[in-house]
Design an enzyme around this catalytic site. Structure first.
Site, PDB file in Angstrom:
ATOM      1  CG  HIS A 183     -13.360   4.544  17.474  1.00  0.00           C
ATOM      2  ND1 HIS A 183     -13.159   3.583  16.704  1.00  0.00           N
ATOM      3  CD2 HIS A 183     -13.818   5.718  17.042  1.00  0.00           C
ATOM      4  CE1 HIS A 183     -13.148   4.483  15.556  1.00  0.00           C
ATOM      5  NE2 HIS A 183     -13.411   5.724  15.808  1.00  0.00           N
TER       6      HIS A 183
ATOM      7  CG  ASP B 154     -16.291   0.538  20.828  1.00  0.00           C
ATOM      8  OD1 ASP B 154     -15.605   1.713  20.699  1.00  0.00           O
ATOM      9  OD2 ASP B 154     -16.340  -0.348  20.362  1.00  0.00           O
TER      10      ASP B 154
ATOM     11  CG  ASP C 289     -12.527  -1.733  16.919  1.00  0.00           C
ATOM     12  OD1 ASP C 289     -12.531  -2.779  17.585  1.00  0.00           O
ATOM     13  OD2 ASP C 289     -13.203  -0.578  16.872  1.00  0.00           O
TER      14      ASP C 289
HETATM   15 ZN   LIG Z   1     -14.616  -0.966  18.634  1.00  0.00          ZN
HETATM   16 ZN   LIG Z   2     -13.231   1.430  16.757  1.00  0.00          ZN
END
Ligand SMILES: [Zn+2]
Ligand SMILES: [Zn+2]
Length: 306
Positions: free
Chosen positions: A67, A69, A215
């Site tokens: 992802h 980020d 995450d």
């Molecule tokens: Zn994230």
């Molecule tokens: Zn993520």
């Protein structure tokens, strides 16, 4: 023996969208002058500069998942290291596709790096030793997110046993036998008598450990992979009022992060990856601390020494 450095610097605390004062995920860990960059969200190189970190000293970068980020700062950082004359090898640990992504950027920008860039593929089904030297070992840990994701566990290797010098004076023991004592074995003195290890040694300082849980949705089994660590970072994208949203998006709440910390019997918990919807982060502590009191926020510029 002087205790070696074990220091974590937080460079980003935000979830997917950065805010005016919160950057996406990145952390810099220094264990005995080995500098590990953990995740590299957009703007990480600026954060490294802002906090005066020695970014050419980073030889290992760990990326939890793809992802944006968590890795969009990587192409820029790799390029800056090159432009600033880096010669030392850099190794990036992460999902297999990361090598393709960076390769494509370099192909179309016709970039030839002046230093060797290596990729080591992580896999997200079991805990795995991915790097070690004589002092430190690093594991990847499976997490449960929307796409394949790992956390990372950093551990100091066990220190040798300490010799009790006052007691040693009474024995006639060779240098080679002292070395055996430090490794935990019994020794033989110069007259052939066996000396039990516990007679001459003291327990060493326990190696310290840090677990980075990027995450992930809440899942109890995670606690067994991070048991007894000194410091745990666990994402807490949401508060309890968005518990359903957390489940849908494969994220956790502050309270769930605290439950994992309690189950894993860690010493300290750091919360991060806060959704941009929340302005007052103290609410994260209010929800986590009743479950796990020793909880802090992983906000930009925070330095934690173990
Ligand atoms: Zn994230
Ligand atoms: Zn993520």
């Amino acid at each position: 023996m002087a205790i070696q450095t074990f220091e974590l610097l937080i460079l980003g605390s935000s979830a997917a969208t950065p805010t005016s004062n919160r950057n996406p995920t990145a952390q810099l860990l220094n264990i005995a002058e080995r500098f590990f960059l953990i995740d590299c969200g957009e703007g990480t190189q600026m954060q490294l500069r802002k906090y005066k970190a020695r970014f050419q000293s980073v030889n290992h970068i760990f990326i939890s998942h793809l992802h944006g980020d968590h890795f969009l700062g990587l192409p820029g950082l790799i390029a800056s290291m090159h432009l600033l004359g880096r010669k030392n090898e850099l190794t990036v640990y992460g999902p297999a596709e990361l090598e393709d992504i960076i390769g494509l950027i370099h192909k179309h920008s016709e970039t030839q790096l002046g230093y060797p860039l290596k990729f080591v593929q992580t896999q997200h089904s079991t805990k795995q030793l991915i790097w070690q030297d004589e002092k430190v070992e690093v594991y990847s840990i499976p997490l449960k997110h929307r796409i394949k994701t790992t956390g990372f566990l950093f551990r100091e290797k066990p220190f040798p046993r300490n010799i009790d010098k006052y007691k040693l004076e009474k024995y006639d023991v060779s240098f080679a036998e002292i070395h055996k004592l430090k490794q935990g074995f019994d020794a033989v003195d110069n007259s052939g008598n066996i000396i039990k290890n516990e007679m001459l040694t003291l327990d060493p300082v326990k190696g310290r450990s840090y677990a980075f849980c990027s995450d992930t949705r809440y899942f109890e089994e995670l606690s067994s992979d991070i048991e007894d660590v000194d410091l745990l970072y666990h994402e807490s994208t949401f508060l309890e009022n968005k518990k359903d949203r957390a489940k849908q998006t494969f994220h956790s709440t502050a309270k769930q992060a605290a439950e994992i910390a309690a189950k894993a019997n860690v010493k300290q918990l750091l919360l991060g990856h806060f959704s941009a919807r929340y302005g007052n982060l103290d609410e994260f502590l209010d929800e986590a601390r009743p479950v796990f009191p020793n909880t802090e926020l992983a906000i930009e510029g925070k330095m934690i020494s173990l």
